[in-house]
Design a protein around this motif. Structure first.
Motif, PDB file in Angstrom:
ATOM      1  N   LEU A 154       0.856  -1.184   0.000  1.00 40.96           N
ATOM      2  CA  LEU A 154       0.000   0.000   0.000  1.00 40.96           C
ATOM      3  C   LEU A 154       0.892   1.233   0.000  1.00 40.96           C
ATOM      4  CD1 LEU A 154      -2.253  -1.111   2.982  1.00 40.96           C
ATOM      5  CD2 LEU A 154      -2.879  -1.223   0.580  1.00 40.96           C
ATOM      6  N   MET A 155       0.636   2.141  -0.914  1.00 42.47           N
ATOM      7  CA  MET A 155       1.376   3.399  -0.921  1.00 42.47           C
ATOM      8  C   MET A 155       0.423   4.505  -0.487  1.00 42.47           C
ATOM      9  SD  MET A 155       3.750   5.204  -3.793  1.00 42.47           S
ATOM     10  CE  MET A 155       2.500   5.951  -4.802  1.00 42.47           C
ATOM     11  N   MET A 156       0.836   5.264   0.511  1.00 43.85           N
ATOM     12  CA  MET A 156      -0.002   6.337   1.029  1.00 43.85           C
ATOM     13  C   MET A 156       0.462   7.680   0.455  1.00 43.85           C
ATOM     14  SD  MET A 156      -1.113   7.460   4.915  1.00 43.85           S
ATOM     15  CE  MET A 156      -0.237   6.165   5.629  1.00 43.85           C
ATOM     16  N   GLN A 157      -0.481   8.495   0.037  1.00 43.98           N
ATOM     17  CA  GLN A 157      -0.145   9.831  -0.459  1.00 43.98           C
ATOM     18  C   GLN A 157       0.632  10.561   0.621  1.00 43.98           C
ATOM     19  OE1 GLN A 157      -3.469  12.164  -1.914  1.00 43.98           O
ATOM     20  NE2 GLN A 157      -2.260  14.042  -1.952  1.00 43.98           N
ATOM     21  N   HIS A 158       1.727  11.186   0.231  1.00 50.75           N
ATOM     22  CA  HIS A 158       2.616  11.804   1.201  1.00 50.75           C
ATOM     23  C   HIS A 158       2.852  13.285   0.943  1.00 50.75           C
ATOM     24  CE1 HIS A 158       5.055  10.507  -2.176  1.00 50.75           C
ATOM     25  NE2 HIS A 158       5.909  11.446  -1.854  1.00 50.75           N
ATOM     26  N   GLY A 159       2.136  13.844   0.042  1.00 49.16           N
ATOM     27  CA  GLY A 159       2.297  15.253  -0.278  1.00 49.16           C
ATOM     28  C   GLY A 159       1.324  15.622  -1.372  1.00 49.16           C
ATOM     29  N   VAL A 160       1.357  16.885  -1.750  1.00 44.01           N
ATOM     30  CA  VAL A 160       0.454  17.361  -2.793  1.00 44.01           C
ATOM     31  C   VAL A 160       1.247  17.441  -4.097  1.00 44.01           C
ATOM     32  CG1 VAL A 160      -1.058  19.246  -3.520  1.00 44.01           C
ATOM     33  CG2 VAL A 160      -0.827  18.687  -1.088  1.00 44.01           C
ATOM     34  N   PRO A 161       0.847  16.668  -5.101  1.00 45.14           N
ATOM     35  CA  PRO A 161       1.586  16.703  -6.369  1.00 45.14           C
ATOM     36  C   PRO A 161       1.142  17.903  -7.211  1.00 45.14           C
ATOM     37  CG  PRO A 161      -0.272  15.250  -6.586  1.00 45.14           C
ATOM     38  CD  PRO A 161      -0.266  15.737  -5.146  1.00 45.14           C
ATOM     39  N   TYR A 162       1.939  18.196  -8.224  1.00 43.65           N
ATOM     40  CA  TYR A 162       1.482  19.140  -9.235  1.00 43.65           C
ATOM     41  C   TYR A 162       0.496  18.357 -10.082  1.00 43.65           C
ATOM     42  CZ  TYR A 162       5.466  22.079  -7.986  1.00 43.65           C
ATOM     43  OH  TYR A 162       6.358  22.853  -7.319  1.00 43.65           O
ATOM     44  N   GLU A 163      -0.762  18.683  -9.992  1.00 43.70           N
ATOM     45  CA  GLU A 163      -1.789  17.905 -10.681  1.00 43.70           C
ATOM     46  C   GLU A 163      -2.079  18.496 -12.055  1.00 43.70           C
ATOM     47  OE1 GLU A 163      -5.075  17.505  -7.938  1.00 43.70           O
ATOM     48  OE2 GLU A 163      -3.942  16.111  -6.699  1.00 43.70           O
ATOM     49  N   THR A 164      -1.044  18.533 -12.887  1.00 47.53           N
ATOM     50  CA  THR A 164      -1.189  19.031 -14.253  1.00 47.53           C
ATOM     51  C   THR A 164      -0.660  17.984 -15.214  1.00 47.53           C
ATOM     52  OG1 THR A 164       0.993  20.060 -14.307  1.00 47.53           O
ATOM     53  CG2 THR A 164      -0.835  21.414 -13.470  1.00 47.53           C
ATOM     54  N   GLU A 165      -1.064  18.110 -16.461  1.00 45.88           N
ATOM     55  CA  GLU A 165      -0.606  17.184 -17.490  1.00 45.88           C
ATOM     56  C   GLU A 165       0.912  17.218 -17.636  1.00 45.88           C
ATOM     57  OE1 GLU A 165      -1.843  16.866 -21.832  1.00 45.88           O
ATOM     58  OE2 GLU A 165      -3.760  17.245 -20.794  1.00 45.88           O
ATOM     59  N   GLU A 222       5.851  13.517 -15.607  1.00 42.51           N
ATOM     60  CA  GLU A 222       7.213  12.981 -15.489  1.00 42.51           C
ATOM     61  C   GLU A 222       7.822  13.334 -14.135  1.00 42.51           C
ATOM     62  OE1 GLU A 222       9.010  10.835 -17.318  1.00 42.51           O
ATOM     63  OE2 GLU A 222       7.217  10.611 -18.539  1.00 42.51           O
ATOM     64  N   ARG A 223       7.644  14.590 -13.713  1.00 42.91           N
ATOM     65  CA  ARG A 223       8.176  15.024 -12.415  1.00 42.91           C
ATOM     66  C   ARG A 223       7.590  14.181 -11.291  1.00 42.91           C
ATOM     67  NH1 ARG A 223       6.441  17.424  -8.034  1.00 42.91           N
ATOM     68  NH2 ARG A 223       7.804  18.780  -6.841  1.00 42.91           N
ATOM     69  N   ASN A 224       6.274  14.063 -11.269  1.00 44.83           N
ATOM     70  CA  ASN A 224       5.609  13.297 -10.210  1.00 44.83           C
ATOM     71  C   ASN A 224       6.033  11.829 -10.245  1.00 44.83           C
ATOM     72  OD1 ASN A 224       4.217  15.561  -9.268  1.00 44.83           O
ATOM     73  ND2 ASN A 224       2.479  15.198 -10.611  1.00 44.83           N
ATOM     74  N   ASN A 225       6.189  11.294 -11.432  1.00 44.37           N
ATOM     75  CA  ASN A 225       6.592   9.894 -11.569  1.00 44.37           C
ATOM     76  C   ASN A 225       8.021   9.692 -11.057  1.00 44.37           C
ATOM     77  OD1 ASN A 225       5.880   7.247 -12.305  1.00 44.37           O
ATOM     78  ND2 ASN A 225       7.015   7.439 -14.206  1.00 44.37           N
ATOM     79  N   LEU A 226       8.923  10.590 -11.420  1.00 46.18           N
ATOM     80  CA  LEU A 226      10.310  10.484 -10.960  1.00 46.18           C
ATOM     81  C   LEU A 226      10.426  10.632  -9.442  1.00 46.18           C
ATOM     82  CD1 LEU A 226      12.191  12.455 -13.747  1.00 46.18           C
ATOM     83  CD2 LEU A 226      12.333  10.005 -13.279  1.00 46.18           C
ATOM     84  N   LEU A 227       9.516  11.380  -8.853  1.00 42.67           N
ATOM     85  CA  LEU A 227       9.532  11.569  -7.392  1.00 42.67           C
ATOM     86  C   LEU A 227       8.809  10.439  -6.661  1.00 42.67           C
ATOM     87  CD1 LEU A 227       8.956  15.417  -7.152  1.00 42.67           C
ATOM     88  CD2 LEU A 227      11.087  14.148  -6.810  1.00 42.67           C
ATOM     89  N   GLY A 228       8.351   9.441  -7.405  1.00 39.69           N
ATOM     90  CA  GLY A 228       7.734   8.268  -6.784  1.00 39.69           C
ATOM     91  C   GLY A 228       6.315   8.488  -6.312  1.00 39.69           C
ATOM     92  N   PHE A 229       5.609   9.407  -6.929  1.00 37.35           N
ATOM     93  CA  PHE A 229       4.249   9.703  -6.474  1.00 37.35           C
ATOM     94  C   PHE A 229       3.228   8.668  -6.934  1.00 37.35           C
ATOM     95  CE2 PHE A 229       0.108  11.728  -6.569  1.00 37.35           C
ATOM     96  CZ  PHE A 229       0.034  12.198  -5.275  1.00 37.35           C
ATOM     97  N   PHE A 230       3.423   8.052  -8.088  1.00 39.54           N
ATOM     98  CA  PHE A 230       2.443   7.117  -8.631  1.00 39.54           C
ATOM     99  C   PHE A 230       2.694   5.685  -8.159  1.00 39.54           C
ATOM    100  CE2 PHE A 230       2.651  10.500 -11.915  1.00 39.54           C
ATOM    101  CZ  PHE A 230       1.365  10.983 -11.746  1.00 39.54           C
ATOM    102  N   PRO A 231       1.622   4.904  -8.011  1.00 37.33           N
ATOM    103  CA  PRO A 231       1.767   3.505  -7.588  1.00 37.33           C
ATOM    104  C   PRO A 231       2.108   2.576  -8.762  1.00 37.33           C
ATOM    105  CG  PRO A 231      -0.549   4.027  -7.811  1.00 37.33           C
ATOM    106  CD  PRO A 231       0.208   5.295  -8.105  1.00 37.33           C
ATOM    107  N   ASN A 232       3.320   2.712  -9.273  1.00 41.67           N
ATOM    108  CA  ASN A 232       3.732   1.883 -10.409  1.00 41.67           C
ATOM    109  C   ASN A 232       3.924   0.422 -10.022  1.00 41.67           C
ATOM    110  OD1 ASN A 232       3.890   3.996 -12.418  1.00 41.67           O
ATOM    111  ND2 ASN A 232       5.643   4.743 -11.265  1.00 41.67           N
TER     112      ASN A 232
END
Length: 181
Positions: free
Chosen positions: A104-115, A119-129
């Protein structure tokens, strides 16, 4: 927990790494890789590189062996992580997958929620890949993650603890501020 078998296994793997590491450093690859304008700085850089890599790999071997022992010793039902990019998190995710344990990955911050921020959010490990599920603070983030291609059944919008009314301890509970340190 830290028995002779675990400590022996750690030491054995560290010795094996050291032997393999020395043979790899003898290769001419590093001489060429650490070259600028046909001038190699490998000879100067090697002691620092050698020390840093040995230290990090020694720690990594220990973390891996301890994590394996945890999975062997305890019946773990799930792993809770905040990001998939941390070194320890990657060890635990791999062992969880091998042992059929939910991650389980818990949201740990507010991402930039833009198109453009995908890439930035993915590189920072925000998505549950690699995680089985992601717990988000709310539907807005859930919708953003879905728009990035993550399936909705993988995302659970549970809300943030900051959104909940705080509960006060009644007078029968101990006041934590008065506890001796």
């Amino acid at each position: 927990f830290f028995d002779a078998d675990l400590l022996g296994s750690i030491k054995e793997r560290q010795i094996r790494f050291e032997q393999n590491f020395q043979s790899v450093l003898q290769k001419s690859f590093f001489e060429l890789f650490f070259t600028i304008n046909n001038k190699s700085f490998w000879t100067s850089f090697r002691p620092f590189f050698d020390s840093l890599l040995k230290q990090r790999m020694t720690e990594a071997i220990m973390e891996i062996e301890i994590a394996k022992k945890l999975f062997e010793t305890y019946r773990i039902g799930a792993i809770l992580i905040l990001s998939e990019i941390g070194f320890t998190e990657q060890i635990l995710m791999n062992l969880a997958r091998k042992n059929h344990v939910v991650v389980l990955m818990m949201q740990h911050g507010v991402p930039y929620e833009t198109e453009g921020a995908f890439e930035r959010n993915n590189l920072l490990g925000f998505f549950p890949n690699f995680s089985d599920y992601m717990i988000t603070w709310g539907n807005m983030t859930k919708q953003y993650i879905e728009s990035c291609g993550i399936t909705s059944n993988k995302i659970k919008a549970l809300g943030s603890t900051l959104d909940r009314k705080s509960t006060r301890l009644n007078s029968s509970h101990t006041d934590i501020s008065r506890m001796p340190s």
